[in-house]
Structures are given as C-alpha cells and as structure tokens.
Design a protein around this motif. Structure first.
Motif, PDB file in Angstrom:
ATOM      1  N   TRP A 281      -6.582  -0.003  -7.087  1.00 34.82           N
ATOM      2  CA  TRP A 281      -5.594  -0.916  -7.662  1.00 34.82           C
ATOM      3  C   TRP A 281      -6.032  -1.282  -9.064  1.00 34.82           C
ATOM      4  O   TRP A 281      -7.182  -1.630  -9.293  1.00 34.82           O
ATOM      5  CB  TRP A 281      -5.481  -2.181  -6.819  1.00 34.82           C
ATOM      6  CG  TRP A 281      -4.786  -1.963  -5.525  1.00 34.82           C
ATOM      7  CD1 TRP A 281      -5.365  -1.769  -4.306  1.00 34.82           C
ATOM      8  CD2 TRP A 281      -3.377  -1.906  -5.315  1.00 34.82           C
ATOM      9  NE1 TRP A 281      -4.384  -1.590  -3.350  1.00 34.82           N
ATOM     10  CE2 TRP A 281      -3.163  -1.666  -3.946  1.00 34.82           C
ATOM     11  CE3 TRP A 281      -2.272  -2.024  -6.146  1.00 34.82           C
ATOM     12  CZ2 TRP A 281      -1.890  -1.552  -3.384  1.00 34.82           C
ATOM     13  CZ3 TRP A 281      -1.006  -1.910  -5.604  1.00 34.82           C
ATOM     14  CH2 TRP A 281      -0.821  -1.680  -4.228  1.00 34.82           C
TER      15      TRP A 281
ATOM     16  N   ARG B 183       0.820  -1.216   0.000  1.00 34.79           N
ATOM     17  CA  ARG B 183       0.000   0.000   0.000  1.00 34.79           C
ATOM     18  C   ARG B 183       0.850   1.261   0.000  1.00 34.79           C
ATOM     19  O   ARG B 183       0.478   2.268  -0.602  1.00 34.79           O
ATOM     20  CB  ARG B 183      -0.940  -0.013   1.210  1.00 34.79           C
ATOM     21  CG  ARG B 183      -1.911  -1.169   1.147  1.00 34.79           C
ATOM     22  CD  ARG B 183      -3.223  -0.879   1.743  1.00 34.79           C
ATOM     23  NE  ARG B 183      -3.166  -0.249   3.041  1.00 34.79           N
ATOM     24  CZ  ARG B 183      -4.227  -0.037   3.783  1.00 34.79           C
ATOM     25  NH1 ARG B 183      -5.408  -0.410   3.350  1.00 34.79           N
ATOM     26  NH2 ARG B 183      -4.135   0.540   4.951  1.00 34.79           N
TER      27      ARG B 183
ATOM     28  N   SER C 155      -9.362  -0.054  -2.352  1.00 40.10           N
ATOM     29  CA  SER C 155      -9.061  -0.459  -0.973  1.00 40.10           C
ATOM     30  C   SER C 155      -8.746   0.791  -0.169  1.00 40.10           C
ATOM     31  O   SER C 155      -8.461   1.850  -0.745  1.00 40.10           O
ATOM     32  CB  SER C 155      -7.887  -1.432  -0.922  1.00 40.10           C
ATOM     33  OG  SER C 155      -6.696  -0.780  -1.264  1.00 40.10           O
ATOM     34  N   ALA C 156      -8.803   0.672   1.147  1.00 36.88           N
ATOM     35  CA  ALA C 156      -8.543   1.831   2.011  1.00 36.88           C
ATOM     36  C   ALA C 156      -7.119   2.317   1.797  1.00 36.88           C
ATOM     37  O   ALA C 156      -6.218   1.543   1.498  1.00 36.88           O
ATOM     38  CB  ALA C 156      -8.752   1.429   3.460  1.00 36.88           C
ATOM     39  N   SER C 157      -6.915   3.632   1.941  1.00 39.31           N
ATOM     40  CA  SER C 157      -5.591   4.205   1.717  1.00 39.31           C
ATOM     41  C   SER C 157      -4.956   4.616   3.034  1.00 39.31           C
ATOM     42  O   SER C 157      -5.600   5.206   3.892  1.00 39.31           O
ATOM     43  CB  SER C 157      -5.722   5.430   0.815  1.00 39.31           C
ATOM     44  OG  SER C 157      -4.508   6.136   0.788  1.00 39.31           O
TER      45      SER C 157
ATOM     46  N   MET D 185      -7.733   4.051  -2.246  1.00 38.39           N
ATOM     47  CA  MET D 185      -6.818   3.916  -3.375  1.00 38.39           C
ATOM     48  C   MET D 185      -7.369   2.866  -4.336  1.00 38.39           C
ATOM     49  O   MET D 185      -8.084   1.947  -3.924  1.00 38.39           O
ATOM     50  CB  MET D 185      -5.398   3.599  -2.909  1.00 38.39           C
ATOM     51  CG  MET D 185      -5.197   2.317  -2.198  1.00 38.39           C
ATOM     52  SD  MET D 185      -3.538   2.229  -1.410  1.00 38.39           S
ATOM     53  CE  MET D 185      -2.435   2.227  -2.822  1.00 38.39           C
TER      54      MET D 185
ATOM     55  N   ARG E  68       2.021  -4.102  -6.504  1.00 32.93           N
ATOM     56  CA  ARG E  68       2.020  -5.504  -6.058  1.00 32.93           C
ATOM     57  C   ARG E  68       2.776  -6.293  -7.104  1.00 32.93           C
ATOM     58  O   ARG E  68       2.308  -6.427  -8.235  1.00 32.93           O
ATOM     59  CB  ARG E  68       0.590  -6.036  -5.962  1.00 32.93           C
ATOM     60  CG  ARG E  68      -0.195  -5.484  -4.797  1.00 32.93           C
ATOM     61  CD  ARG E  68      -1.583  -6.083  -4.797  1.00 32.93           C
ATOM     62  NE  ARG E  68      -2.373  -5.550  -3.713  1.00 32.93           N
ATOM     63  CZ  ARG E  68      -3.673  -5.319  -3.780  1.00 32.93           C
ATOM     64  NH1 ARG E  68      -4.319  -5.580  -4.900  1.00 32.93           N
ATOM     65  NH2 ARG E  68      -4.316  -4.846  -2.753  1.00 32.93           N
TER      66      ARG E  68
END
Lengths: 156, 101
Positions: B75, A84, B62-64, B73, A89
């Motif tokens: 992906w 993150r 997803s949470a940042s 954020m 990734r």
C-alpha cells in the motif's frame, strides 16, 4: 528516460501537467469495477441481521438479539476485503455515498422493526420477505455508495 | 490554504502523477499505481524510493488475497507532509499555467 532535475515548466507545460493529473484520476475511476460479490456480502449481512428478529420475543421481555455485533464485525471484515480486492482505500466517499450508507442503516432498522411486528403477530414466516428486502436494498445501496466514491475520486 | 511553492522532487512527471493519484485516497496498491501510470515495477519503485526518502510517501505491506504464496501487496500513501507539499506545488503549477487557462 525521465529527467530527475526538473526546471520550472512553461505555462503550457504546467497546464498539461494539471490535465495529466485529471486524466489519471479518470483512468483509475474507469478501471475499477465495483466488486459485486462483496456488495452482495454486505446484503447478506443485512439479511442475517434482519432475520434475527425471527428468533426474538417481542413484548415486555424483549431482549435485542446479539446478532447485531456479529453483523457489524462481519461488515467491517467485508469492507477490509473490498479495499484489498480493489487496491484503493478512499479518503472520502462523497455526500451521495454517505447518504447511501445512512439509507442502509435506516432501511435495515425499519425492516427489523417490521419483522418484530410480524413476529408479534404470529407471522414469523414473513420475516423471510423482510430479510430478502434487506438483502436487495443493502446490495444495491452499497453499490451506489461505491460508485459514488469512484466518482468522487474522478472529480477530486 | 497552503502557499504556492514549486517542489522539484515532486515535479518530475511520474512523481507528480503518483502524488496526484494518492492525494485523494488513504492508500493505493502498488499494482494499481503501476497499471494506471503504465510504468514498470522498477521505474515505479525508483520514484517511490525518491518520494519516501523525501518523507512524502509511506509504503506498507499487507497479505494479498490474490496471491497464494508469501508475496504481499504494498500500500502506498502520501504523508501529511507529502499532501501539503503536493498542494503547494499544484498551486504553483496553477499560477504558472494561469496565462493559458
């Protein structure tokens, strides 16, 4: 404004497009900074696990400490935080990175064994030294693994 | 080994570069893509929509860590179909470029 109805490129344009792809990968690899704080966190987990030997009772009644599972869970959480923070990734990390990860596991196992030996010899205080060694080695090797993954991305 | 096949959806320059960046990773943050390609959010979103509609790209939120508000954020990753079409397209480009390599 980009043309959304591309026609087949010339040989020179096709070669330029392929060069652009390599340049983009190099740009990403150059822009990413190894998250040193999180690499040190991996080192901290390794040190915590090796330090667990200090509370063990080597001998016939030896029972492996349960800190291993907790360390594994924390390591997975840190790996998630690395993804993150960096925003990438990786699909593959390259042979050098996998070698570094194997070296982390083997060195921690070796240091844990040495720590048990020290505890059995009554030198429990010396586990501090093996824990520090685990911290330093793991932090360094995690950084090696991460830089290798970036190089793998550049060369792909 | 895929057969060379030129894909007009992927070949648009920004879309080709998006796929090129995503090919060797499982996922990349929208912001990393935008900064690497030096495009605006709107431009990147437009091209991602085209690729998503074609089934080549997936988006996952997803949470940042970097944001204290509710924003998340995003992906971006290639689908299996996207990977094989991109690989076939790269082979086609290499064949075309063969005369200058």
């Amino acid at each position: 404004m980009e043309n959304d109805s591309p026609i087949r490129p010339s040989a020179r344009e096709a070669a330029a497009s392929l060069d652009d792809l390599a340049a983009d990968r190099a740009a990403v690899a150059d822009a990413v900074r190894v998250p040193r704080g999180l690499m040190a966190a991996f080192g901290g987990v390794a040190a915590y696990w090796v330090a667990g030997a200090a509370s063990a009772t080597p001998g016939v009644n030896y029972e492996p400490p349960t800190t291993g599972w907790l360390a594994l869970v924390v390591a997975l959480v840190i790996a998630h935080l690395v993804h993150r923070e960096v925003g990438i990734r990786f699909r593959t990390m390259g042979a050098k990175a996998y070698g570094a990860l194997a070296a982390i596991v083997l060195s921690c196992l070796a240091l844990f064994s040495v720590s048990l030996g020290l505890v059995a010899s009554g030198l429990t205080w010396a586990v501090v030294l093996t824990s520090l060694a685990a911290f330093a080695l793991t932090t360094w090797l995690a950084g090696v693994a991460y830089r290798s993954a970036l190089e793998q991305l550049r060369r792909a | 080994m895929p057969e060379a096949r030129f894909d007009e959806v992927i070949h648009a320059p920004v879309r080709l570069r998006i796929c090129g960046l995503l090919r060797r990773v499982d996922g990349m943050d929208f912001g990393v893509l935008r900064d690497t390609l030096s495009v605006t959010d709107a431009t990147l979103s437009k091209h991602l929509k085209t690729l998503t509609d074609a089934g080549y790209v997936t988006l996952k939120k997803s949470a940042s860590l970097a944001r204290s508000d509710a924003r998340r954020m995003t992906w971006v990753g290639l689908t299996a179909d996207g990977r094989s079409v991109f690989d076939a397209h790269i082979l086609a480009l290499r064949e075309i470029a063969g005369s200058v390599e």
